[in-house]
Design a protein around this motif. Structure first.
Motif, PDB file in Angstrom:
ATOM      1  N   PHE A  85       9.633  11.249   3.603  1.00  0.00           N
ATOM      2  CA  PHE A  85       8.738  11.439   4.749  1.00  0.00           C
ATOM      3  C   PHE A  85       7.359  10.843   4.457  1.00  0.00           C
ATOM      4  N   GLY A  86       6.846  11.112   3.276  1.00  0.00           N
ATOM      5  CA  GLY A  86       5.534  10.586   2.899  1.00  0.00           C
ATOM      6  C   GLY A  86       5.514   9.071   2.871  1.00  0.00           C
ATOM      7  N   GLU A  87       6.584   8.476   2.397  1.00  0.00           N
ATOM      8  CA  GLU A  87       6.678   7.011   2.348  1.00  0.00           C
ATOM      9  C   GLU A  87       6.697   6.421   3.748  1.00  0.00           C
ATOM     10  N   ILE A  88       7.433   7.063   4.661  1.00  0.00           N
ATOM     11  CA  ILE A  88       7.504   6.593   6.051  1.00  0.00           C
ATOM     12  C   ILE A  88       6.139   6.713   6.726  1.00  0.00           C
ATOM     13  N   VAL A  89       5.480   7.852   6.533  1.00  0.00           N
ATOM     14  CA  VAL A  89       4.167   8.071   7.147  1.00  0.00           C
ATOM     15  C   VAL A  89       3.156   7.037   6.644  1.00  0.00           C
ATOM     16  N   THR A  90       3.166   6.775   5.357  1.00  0.00           N
ATOM     17  CA  THR A  90       2.264   5.769   4.785  1.00  0.00           C
ATOM     18  C   THR A  90       2.538   4.395   5.395  1.00  0.00           C
ATOM     19  N   TYR A  91       3.811   4.046   5.511  1.00  0.00           N
ATOM     20  CA  TYR A  91       4.182   2.749   6.094  1.00  0.00           C
ATOM     21  C   TYR A  91       3.708   2.639   7.539  1.00  0.00           C
ATOM     22  N   ILE A  92       3.921   3.708   8.336  1.00  0.00           N
ATOM     23  CA  ILE A  92       3.514   3.679   9.757  1.00  0.00           C
ATOM     24  C   ILE A  92       1.997   3.472   9.870  1.00  0.00           C
ATOM     25  N   CYS A  93       1.234   4.194   9.055  1.00  0.00           N
ATOM     26  CA  CYS A  93      -0.232   4.044   9.097  1.00  0.00           C
ATOM     27  C   CYS A  93      -0.642   2.619   8.720  1.00  0.00           C
ATOM     28  N   GLN A  94      -0.013   2.052   7.694  1.00  0.00           N
ATOM     29  CA  GLN A  94      -0.323   0.676   7.288  1.00  0.00           C
ATOM     30  C   GLN A  94       0.067  -0.322   8.380  1.00  0.00           C
ATOM     31  N   PHE A  95       1.224  -0.102   9.001  1.00  0.00           N
ATOM     32  CA  PHE A  95       1.681  -0.959  10.097  1.00  0.00           C
ATOM     33  C   PHE A  95       0.670  -0.924  11.240  1.00  0.00           C
ATOM     34  N   CYS A  96       0.224   0.270  11.607  1.00  0.00           N
ATOM     35  CA  CYS A  96      -0.747   0.409  12.702  1.00  0.00           C
ATOM     36  C   CYS A  96      -2.049  -0.309  12.363  1.00  0.00           C
ATOM     37  N   ASP A  97      -2.539  -0.128  11.132  1.00  0.00           N
ATOM     38  CA  ASP A  97      -3.775  -0.810  10.722  1.00  0.00           C
ATOM     39  C   ASP A  97      -3.617  -2.326  10.820  1.00  0.00           C
ATOM     40  N   HIS A  98      -2.483  -2.829  10.340  1.00  0.00           N
ATOM     41  CA  HIS A  98      -2.227  -4.275  10.328  1.00  0.00           C
ATOM     42  C   HIS A  98      -2.136  -4.847  11.743  1.00  0.00           C
TER      43      HIS A  98
END
Length: 198
Positions: free
Chosen positions: A146-159
């Motif tokens: 879950f933590g890995e997915i959340v981190t990825y989503i936040c990075q995707f949104c920033d990008h």
């Protein structure tokens, strides 16, 4: 946990454990109850957990984590019995709490509110009684994935220039990241809660 005030009112002390000896400051006075905050621990209770306690101060997600599991089970059972009693069903028999034996990583769902931070989007959990986010992607009660997915989503949104919803202005897009894991299949359901239809 609760105690009693000078006039017999119930006093709720967040973070206290039955048997703690402590100094607490009253922060809210109501006709029938008081709310207090721990100022100083004098002698911790034997029922207080000493291992596996999360370090994310202020997060509102773990009500019982500072209590040893056996005492937590007793408190929860008492809570259910009291609820039946208050509903006029005192004759209902409440069985023992069933448990898998897992004390960490056992939850199969989580909802992470998001916010716009100085360094980009952040996700976590609301602090107790607020809409202020305590940043945290890896909670010890959630699966590590879950933590890995959340981190990825936040990075995707920033990008991609996607911003978190702003309550005050009622603008921008992403409000929450909702995750659920199938216990048997291991599949992950990802739901993005957004402001609008775009």
């Amino acid at each position: 946990q609760n105690a009693r005030g000078e006039r017999g009112q119930v006093m709720f002390v967040r973070g206290a454990v039955t048997g703690d000896v402590l100094d607490a400051r009253i922060i809210k006075v109501n006709k029938s109850y008081l709310i207090a905050k721990i100022e100083r621990m004098i002698e911790p209770s034997a029922l207080r957990a000493t291992e596996g306690v999360c370090t994310a101060a202020g997060c509102g997600g773990c009500v019982y984590q500072h209590i040893q599991y056996e005492h937590e089970a007793t408190l929860k059972r008492d809570y259910v019995e009291n609820a039946f009693r208050k509903a006029g069903l005192a004759d209902v028999r409440v069985g023992e709490l069933r448990h898998t034996g897992e004390l960490t990583r056992y939850r199969n769902k989580a909802q992470y509110p998001v916010a716009n931070g100085k360094a980009g989007m952040l996700a976590g959990f609301f602090a107790t009684g607020t809409h202020r986010i305590v940043p945290m992607s890896d909670c010890c009660l959630q699966p590590t994935l879950f933590g890995e997915i959340v981190t990825y989503i936040c990075q995707f949104c920033d990008h991609n220039g996607i911003r978190a919803y702003e309550e005050e202005s009622r603008s921008d897009l992403l409000r929450h990241i909702y995750l659920r894991r199938g216990e048997v299949s291991g599949e992950i359901l990802l739901t993005l809660v957004i402001n609008g239809s775009s």
